[in-house]
Write a protein that holds these residues in place. Structure first.
Motif, PDB file in Angstrom:
ATOM      1  N   SER A 445       0.801  -1.140  -0.036  1.00  0.00           N
ATOM      2  CA  SER A 445       0.201  -0.044   0.017  1.00  0.00           C
ATOM      3  C   SER A 445       0.970   1.267   0.080  1.00  0.00           C
ATOM      4  CB  SER A 445      -0.761   0.058   1.217  1.00  0.00           C
ATOM      5  OG  SER A 445      -0.434  -0.216   2.379  1.00  0.00           O
ATOM      6  N   ARG A 446       1.915   1.250   0.745  1.00  0.00           N
ATOM      7  CA  ARG A 446       2.866   2.276   0.714  1.00  0.00           C
ATOM      8  C   ARG A 446       3.545   2.738  -0.765  1.00  0.00           C
ATOM      9  NH1 ARG A 446       8.028   3.768   4.626  1.00  0.00           N
ATOM     10  NH2 ARG A 446       6.376   3.951   6.315  1.00  0.00           N
ATOM     11  N   THR A 447       3.616   1.667  -1.526  1.00  0.00           N
ATOM     12  CA  THR A 447       4.174   1.499  -2.977  1.00  0.00           C
ATOM     13  C   THR A 447       3.113   2.211  -3.825  1.00  0.00           C
ATOM     14  OG1 THR A 447       5.507  -0.298  -2.872  1.00  0.00           O
ATOM     15  CG2 THR A 447       5.100   0.292  -4.734  1.00  0.00           C
ATOM     16  N   MET A 448       2.125   2.009  -3.517  1.00  0.00           N
ATOM     17  CA  MET A 448       1.123   2.857  -4.293  1.00  0.00           C
ATOM     18  C   MET A 448       1.083   4.218  -4.063  1.00  0.00           C
ATOM     19  SD  MET A 448      -3.015   2.188  -4.444  1.00  0.00           S
ATOM     20  CE  MET A 448      -3.790   2.453  -2.875  1.00  0.00           C
ATOM     21  N   ALA A 449       0.953   4.612  -2.857  1.00  0.00           N
ATOM     22  CA  ALA A 449       1.268   5.883  -2.220  1.00  0.00           C
ATOM     23  C   ALA A 449       2.536   6.585  -3.000  1.00  0.00           C
ATOM     24  CB  ALA A 449       0.941   6.102  -0.778  1.00  0.00           C
ATOM     25  N   ALA A 450       3.574   5.901  -2.769  1.00  0.00           N
ATOM     26  CA  ALA A 450       4.781   6.708  -3.338  1.00  0.00           C
ATOM     27  C   ALA A 450       4.787   6.710  -4.791  1.00  0.00           C
ATOM     28  CB  ALA A 450       6.010   5.436  -2.874  1.00  0.00           C
ATOM     29  N   ALA A 451       4.337   5.757  -5.526  1.00  0.00           N
ATOM     30  CA  ALA A 451       3.935   5.986  -6.845  1.00  0.00           C
ATOM     31  C   ALA A 451       3.070   7.241  -7.228  1.00  0.00           C
ATOM     32  CB  ALA A 451       3.500   4.918  -7.524  1.00  0.00           C
ATOM     33  N   ALA A 452       2.040   7.318  -6.454  1.00  0.00           N
ATOM     34  CA  ALA A 452       1.186   8.593  -6.452  1.00  0.00           C
ATOM     35  C   ALA A 452       2.028   9.903  -6.344  1.00  0.00           C
ATOM     36  CB  ALA A 452      -0.045   8.396  -5.780  1.00  0.00           C
ATOM     37  N   GLU A 453       2.916   9.751  -5.282  1.00  0.00           N
ATOM     38  CA  GLU A 453       3.613  10.893  -5.035  1.00  0.00           C
ATOM     39  C   GLU A 453       4.630  11.283  -5.942  1.00  0.00           C
ATOM     40  OE1 GLU A 453       3.221  12.104  -1.327  1.00  0.00           O
ATOM     41  OE2 GLU A 453       4.456  13.817  -1.969  1.00  0.00           O
ATOM     42  N   GLN A 454       5.219  10.186  -6.298  1.00  0.00           N
ATOM     43  CA  GLN A 454       6.548  10.373  -7.367  1.00  0.00           C
ATOM     44  C   GLN A 454       5.947  11.196  -8.792  1.00  0.00           C
ATOM     45  OE1 GLN A 454       8.980   7.396  -9.229  1.00  0.00           O
ATOM     46  NE2 GLN A 454      10.523   8.299  -7.813  1.00  0.00           N
ATOM     47  N   GLY A 455       4.821  10.790  -9.182  1.00  0.00           N
ATOM     48  CA  GLY A 455       4.227  11.073 -10.507  1.00  0.00           C
ATOM     49  C   GLY A 455       3.562  12.299 -10.498  1.00  0.00           C
ATOM     50  N   ALA A 456       3.109  12.612  -9.454  1.00  0.00           N
ATOM     51  CA  ALA A 456       2.045  13.641  -9.559  1.00  0.00           C
ATOM     52  C   ALA A 456       2.677  15.028 -10.165  1.00  0.00           C
ATOM     53  CB  ALA A 456       1.429  13.845  -8.122  1.00  0.00           C
ATOM     54  N   ASP A 457       1.328  15.586 -10.968  1.00  0.00           N
ATOM     55  CA  ASP A 457       1.759  16.960 -11.550  1.00  0.00           C
ATOM     56  C   ASP A 457       0.583  17.880 -11.023  1.00  0.00           C
ATOM     57  OD1 ASP A 457      -0.469  16.666 -13.162  1.00  0.00           O
ATOM     58  OD2 ASP A 457       0.758  16.450 -14.700  1.00  0.00           O
ATOM     59  N   GLU A 458       0.510  19.238 -11.273  1.00  0.00           N
ATOM     60  CA  GLU A 458      -0.458  19.993 -10.819  1.00  0.00           C
ATOM     61  C   GLU A 458      -1.868  19.613 -11.055  1.00  0.00           C
ATOM     62  OE1 GLU A 458       1.885  20.794 -13.072  1.00  0.00           O
ATOM     63  OE2 GLU A 458       0.943  21.635 -14.808  1.00  0.00           O
TER      64      GLU A 458
END
Ligand code: 9G3
Length: 570
Positions: A445-458
């Protein structure tokens, strides 16, 4: 999937309780909802992402020789008492009692359970090595659950345990896992680094962390671009540099009146003493004893290193009242001269000459203090945090620092658990020996959050293709226009035939709303069907990461989409 039927309750506002981007976005985009502090429900979009992550992890664990099991979440206290960890983890364990008043815990991890399991049924060298893993919820009653899925009290983990006959066997298993983890994070298309988590390599123990790089990650790492060295800042070795200037002459110590000057910055402003010429004096309780730690004015004490140096069980900062009573001054006026405590200094401090520090009298400082002449330390050790610019302990090139999110951790355990829980085997000569263990975790579940965090833009989440909840979204601009809808539906049917994971946004919403939602939930490819699609038989294809759209003839769309997806998965 029809967007009109998909359960993805999006939010307009940024939820106020969400401190980090991934938490905000996963809530806003309708992936997760909080049930209680640190406990979340995963909605359909999240469930799809998690499944994809788990499938990649499963494939690589199986490839490396792992066998999947499902171990109990409800674990009897006896096993934890036997390993000695029932007391160690205290309130961090979720504890419960059954109707007979027997003690249990919700599993925070599974070393105890699996070691006991293997002990009961594996007795011979012929059945080793054995690599068992599971993907399951874990429970830890964190004092402060934070950052959404990053630090939950219930979370999904993949944990594998290896059992070998000896250290060499463990090395092989460990290496397999190291390689498998690299394959996993490469396949997930995340930017990550592997760092040493225990640089000391004490007693054959070895440990590596897999860090997804993110500006707001909770961990700081240092790494070398010249060699492979990388380490968690907490563990990074700080080696001593050659003294730059020629030996400075010792000057006479002076006491100066410094009314109201308490911090390193204060002294810089007040007397223009550079931070590198000042000393920070920090007072700690090492178990019951008060001790002092000295680092250069611009450095941070590393409490983990300090604790290891002292070899104490508990280390915590002293309160000002106790310090004042024993040392004669408050926090802002402390220093090593005449200090009635054992004083440990950082390596770097041992090279400093003529430095400034508190005089152990409120509102007074000393200048031109020197080691040896003015005080004698109880120890000289590496007790500070590494920083950018420090030299690499392997090759001496400058280190860089960066923030990351720990998503994987692999560890050589040795015989720590097999000895106390009696997981022994008979070797070729019939001698009884403890199994040699390793454990290897991935926060799913943390990997999902980390992927969302890393890829996000505005505009929202940008999922890497391999874990995106859907690959393509078809957006008809005007859902009231029958021709457009018909073209959209026929494309949707075609994509389904081709096995593409597709959403069609059939909702009666303005095009702007649909585009915003498609961006927010992070679908890698968007196909827009508007008036032009009908007049000129062309549709727009837009990558989530691109600014511009590509116009493609209607009859070539699915082959073009398939090609784009193929390229994106390379
Ligand atoms: C506990 C509680 C919290 C814990 C632990 C035990 C962390 C605990 C470390 C690990 C190590 C490995 C298997 C997979 C890989 C990592 N927090 N750890 O042991 F009782 Cl309350 O979990 N476990």
């Amino acid at each position: 999937m029809k967007a009109s039927e998909l359960f993805f309750p999006t939010l307009r506002e940024v939820p106020s309780e969400a401190e980090v981007l991934s938490h905000q976005l996963l809530l806003r985009a309708g992936f997760i909802r909080k049930a209680t502090a640190g406990v979340y429900s995963y909605l359909p979009l999240a469930s799809r992402v998690l499944k994809k992550i788990m499938n990649i992890v499963r494939e690589e664990m199986d490839r490396a020789g792992g066998q999947e099991v499902i171990l109990p979440i409800v674990q009897p206290a006896e096993l934890w008492k036997k390993s000695g960890r029932w007391e160690v983890y205290g309130d961090e364990m979720f504890r419960l009692k059954d109707r007979h008043n027997r003690d249990f815990a919700l599993g925070p991890t599974h070393e105890e359970i699996i070691t006991t399991l293997v002990d009961a049924d594996v007795h011979s060298y012929r059945h080793l090595p054995l690599l068992l893993y599971q993907i399951q919820n874990k429970y830890r009653d964190e004092i402060r659950p934070r950052f959404g899925l990053m630090r939950g009290r219930e979370f999904i983990m993949k944990d594998l345990y290896s059992f070998d006959i000896d250290e060499e066997g463990l090395d092989v298993s460990y290496h397999k896992m190291y390689e498998a983890y690299n394959r996993i994070f490469q396949r997930l298309k995340l930017q990550y680094r592997v760092v040493e988590a225990d640089s000391g390599a004490i007693g054959g123990n070895e440990s590596h962390e897999f860090m997804v790089l993110a500006e707001n990650g909770e961990a700081e790492i240092v790494y070398c671009e010249n060699c492979d060295y990388g380490a968690n800042t907490e563990k990074a070795v700080c080696s001593l540099e050659e003294p730059k200037a020629a030996e400075e002459e010792q000057l006479e110590r002076e006491k100066v009146h410094t009314p109201g000057q308490r911090t390193i910055q204060d002294l810089l402003d007040y007397m223009n003493i550079p931070k590198e010429k000042q000393i920070k004096t920090l007072i700690y309780y090492a178990d019951e004893e008060l001790v002092a730690a000295l680092v250069r004015g611009d450095r941070e004490l590393n409490e983990i290193k300090f604790k290891n140096v002292l070899g104490c069980n508990q280390l915590f900062m002293a309160d000002e009242a106790a310090v004042k009573q024993l040392c004669g001054a408050g926090f802002g006026s402390l220093g090593p001269v005449g200090l009635p405590l054992k004083t440990y200094i950082d390596l770097e401090v041992s090279q400093m000459k003529n430095f400034a520090c508190g005089a152990n009298e409120d509102d007074y400082h000393f200048i031109n203090v020197n080691l040896g002449r003015d005080f004698t330390p109880a120890g000289i050790n590496d007790i500070r945090n590494a920083v950018t610019g420090d030299s690499c302990p392997v090759c001496s090139a400058p280190l860089y620092s960066m923030r990351g999110i720990e998503v994987g951790h692999i560890f050589k355990l040795g015989t720590k658990y097999s000895e106390v829980l009696e997981a022994n085997y008979l070797d070729q000569k019939g001698r009884e020996k403890p199994m040699v263990m390793g454990c290897y975790g991935i926060g799913i579940s943390r990997t999902m959050a980390a992927a969302a965090e890393q890829g996000a833009d505005e505009n929202g989440i940008v999922w890497p293709l391999p874990i995106a909840p859907f690959e393509v979204i078809i957006v008809p601009v005007n859902s009231k226009n029958e021709e457009q809808m018909q073209a959209a539906w026929s494309l949707y049917e075609e994509f389904k035939q081709e096995g593409l994971e597709t959403i069609i946004d059939d909702r009666d919403e303005r095009a702007g709303v649909k585009f915003k939602d498609a961006d927010l939930i992070g679908i890698p490819l968007r196909i827009t069907i508007g008036p032009r699609s009908l007049q000129e038989k062309q549709v727009e294809i837009k990558k989530r990461t691109a600014k511009d759209v590509e116009l493609v003839p209607l009859d070539a769309v699915s082959s073009r989409v398939k090609l784009m997806l193929k390229e994106m998965s390379k």
